[in-house]
Scaffold this motif. Structure first.
Motif, PDB file in Angstrom:
ATOM      1  N   GLU A  78     -56.448 -22.543 -92.454  1.00 18.80           N
ATOM      2  CA  GLU A  78     -57.438 -21.902 -93.316  1.00 18.80           C
ATOM      3  C   GLU A  78     -58.466 -22.899 -93.859  1.00 18.80           C
ATOM      4  OE1 GLU A  78     -57.142 -18.251 -96.397  1.00 18.80           O
ATOM      5  OE2 GLU A  78     -55.753 -19.898 -96.720  1.00 18.80           O
ATOM      6  N   GLY A  79     -59.737 -22.565 -93.673  1.00 20.02           N
ATOM      7  CA  GLY A  79     -60.823 -23.385 -94.180  1.00 20.02           C
ATOM      8  C   GLY A  79     -61.167 -24.598 -93.326  1.00 20.02           C
ATOM      9  N   ARG A  80     -60.450 -24.802 -92.235  1.00 15.65           N
ATOM     10  CA  ARG A  80     -60.711 -25.968 -91.381  1.00 15.65           C
ATOM     11  C   ARG A  80     -61.715 -25.600 -90.285  1.00 15.65           C
ATOM     12  NH1 ARG A  80     -55.669 -29.752 -90.262  1.00 15.65           N
ATOM     13  NH2 ARG A  80     -54.771 -29.819 -92.329  1.00 15.65           N
ATOM     14  N   THR A  81     -62.544 -26.576 -89.931  1.00 14.67           N
ATOM     15  CA  THR A  81     -63.514 -26.376 -88.855  1.00 14.67           C
ATOM     16  C   THR A  81     -63.583 -27.643 -88.013  1.00 14.67           C
ATOM     17  OG1 THR A  81     -65.338 -27.161 -90.240  1.00 14.67           O
ATOM     18  CG2 THR A  81     -64.921 -24.779 -90.239  1.00 14.67           C
ATOM     19  N   GLY A  82     -64.168 -27.523 -86.834  1.00 15.27           N
ATOM     20  CA  GLY A  82     -64.433 -28.667 -85.971  1.00 15.27           C
ATOM     21  C   GLY A  82     -63.226 -29.554 -85.727  1.00 15.27           C
ATOM     22  N   ARG A  83     -63.439 -30.853 -85.895  1.00 16.16           N
ATOM     23  CA  ARG A  83     -62.375 -31.833 -85.659  1.00 16.16           C
ATOM     24  C   ARG A  83     -61.181 -31.599 -86.581  1.00 16.16           C
ATOM     25  NH1 ARG A  83     -63.486 -36.526 -82.924  1.00 16.16           N
ATOM     26  NH2 ARG A  83     -62.153 -37.710 -84.333  1.00 16.16           N
ATOM     27  N   ASP A  84     -61.439 -31.186 -87.818  1.00 21.80           N
ATOM     28  CA  ASP A  84     -60.354 -30.935 -88.768  1.00 21.80           C
ATOM     29  C   ASP A  84     -59.486 -29.769 -88.285  1.00 21.80           C
ATOM     30  OD1 ASP A  84     -58.908 -31.415 -91.177  1.00 21.80           O
ATOM     31  OD2 ASP A  84     -59.982 -29.760 -92.135  1.00 21.80           O
ATOM     32  N   PHE A  85     -60.107 -28.750 -87.698  1.00 22.87           N
ATOM     33  CA  PHE A  85     -59.362 -27.622 -87.131  1.00 22.87           C
ATOM     34  C   PHE A  85     -58.471 -28.127 -85.993  1.00 22.87           C
ATOM     35  CE2 PHE A  85     -58.628 -24.133 -84.245  1.00 22.87           C
ATOM     36  CZ  PHE A  85     -58.391 -23.042 -85.079  1.00 22.87           C
ATOM     37  N   LEU A  86     -59.016 -28.967 -85.116  1.00 27.14           N
ATOM     38  CA  LEU A  86     -58.240 -29.515 -83.997  1.00 27.14           C
ATOM     39  C   LEU A  86     -57.068 -30.356 -84.517  1.00 27.14           C
ATOM     40  CD1 LEU A  86     -61.141 -30.511 -81.580  1.00 27.14           C
ATOM     41  CD2 LEU A  86     -59.730 -28.424 -81.530  1.00 27.14           C
ATOM     42  N   ALA A  87     -57.292 -31.106 -85.580  1.00 31.34           N
ATOM     43  CA  ALA A  87     -56.199 -31.871 -86.195  1.00 31.34           C
ATOM     44  C   ALA A  87     -55.123 -30.920 -86.735  1.00 31.34           C
ATOM     45  CB  ALA A  87     -56.732 -32.773 -87.300  1.00 31.34           C
ATOM     46  N   GLY A  88     -55.553 -29.763 -87.223  1.00 29.98           N
ATOM     47  CA  GLY A  88     -54.601 -28.754 -87.692  1.00 29.98           C
ATOM     48  C   GLY A  88     -53.706 -28.239 -86.571  1.00 29.98           C
ATOM     49  N   LEU A  89     -54.262 -28.156 -85.363  1.00 29.97           N
ATOM     50  CA  LEU A  89     -53.448 -27.741 -84.214  1.00 29.97           C
ATOM     51  C   LEU A  89     -52.328 -28.748 -83.951  1.00 29.97           C
ATOM     52  CD1 LEU A  89     -56.208 -26.534 -81.709  1.00 29.97           C
ATOM     53  CD2 LEU A  89     -54.833 -25.154 -83.291  1.00 29.97           C
ATOM     54  N   VAL A  90     -52.630 -30.016 -84.157  1.00 29.29           N
ATOM     55  CA  VAL A  90     -51.606 -31.058 -84.007  1.00 29.29           C
ATOM     56  C   VAL A  90     -50.517 -30.862 -85.063  1.00 29.29           C
ATOM     57  CG1 VAL A  90     -51.159 -33.548 -84.078  1.00 29.29           C
ATOM     58  CG2 VAL A  90     -53.243 -32.673 -82.978  1.00 29.29           C
TER      59      VAL A  90
END
Length: 196
Positions: A78-90
């Protein structure tokens, strides 16, 4: 503020017990072979008691189990975008390592739900589209910042990332030595000009 009281609290607790039992039964037996009677037996109530809390029966139980799983991932992203979203997938991959039963349940259901008559078919199909679209959006933001490898479209990157994640989980469940989080991070890094 005080929590739920009396009968409402007991009902919520019983519903949670049923959901936990459904998760265990579906993880062990799959959706098709898992039964409401077995779920009731695990909880120690009648089938009627289970159906009182999940009026839609077995499909409603399955839906609730899947929604519970997805809610955890959604909260993390929630609230993550771009590179931060991809880091969330990790991070999601890291949490999967402690939830083997949940991963196994999802893998089994995703396979069973390829059949269009399966009660989870539409849910799984929509879920995959939603995930691929969200990962595409993240890669599009990375691409707009000049961070995606040349010759790679955001959609192609997303499809590869989802496919690798799904495949790694299957191999991990089969006993291959895979570090889900480290391996997905490494793969995502291979799509980016700068590592996560």
């Amino acid at each position: 503020m005080a929590g739920p009281r009396g009968e409402y609290r007991k009902s919520a607790e019983r519903r949670a017990q049923i959901l936990d039992a459904a998760f265990d039964v579906f993880s062990r037996d799959g959706y098709t072979a898992g039964s409401v009677s077995e779920i009731a037996r695990v909880v120690g109530i009648s089938q009627t008691g289970v159906l009182h809390h999940f009026a839609g029966g077995k499909p409603a139980l399955l839906q609730a189990v899947l929604e519970q799983r997805d809610a955890r991932a959604k909260l993390l992203l929630e609230g993550r975008t771009g590179r931060d979203f991809l880091a969330g997938l990790v991070e999601i991959s890291r949490t999967q390592e402690s939830r083997r039963g949940l991963v196994q349940l999802y893998r089994r259901l995703a396979t069973e739900a390829v059949d269009a008559s399966h009660p989870a078919h539409d849910y799984i199909a929509v879920r995959f589209r939603r995930i691929v679209d969200a990962v595409t959006d993240a890669f599009a933001e990375v691409a707009a910042e000049g961070g995606l490898r040349p010759g790679l479209t955001p959609r192609a990157a997303a499809l590869r990332a989802v496919a690798v994640t799904e495949g790694q989980e299957v191999l991990w469940l089969q006993g291959f030595e895979i570090d889900l989080a480290a391996d997905i991070r490494s793969f995502l890094d291979s799509l980016l000009l700068e590592p996560l």
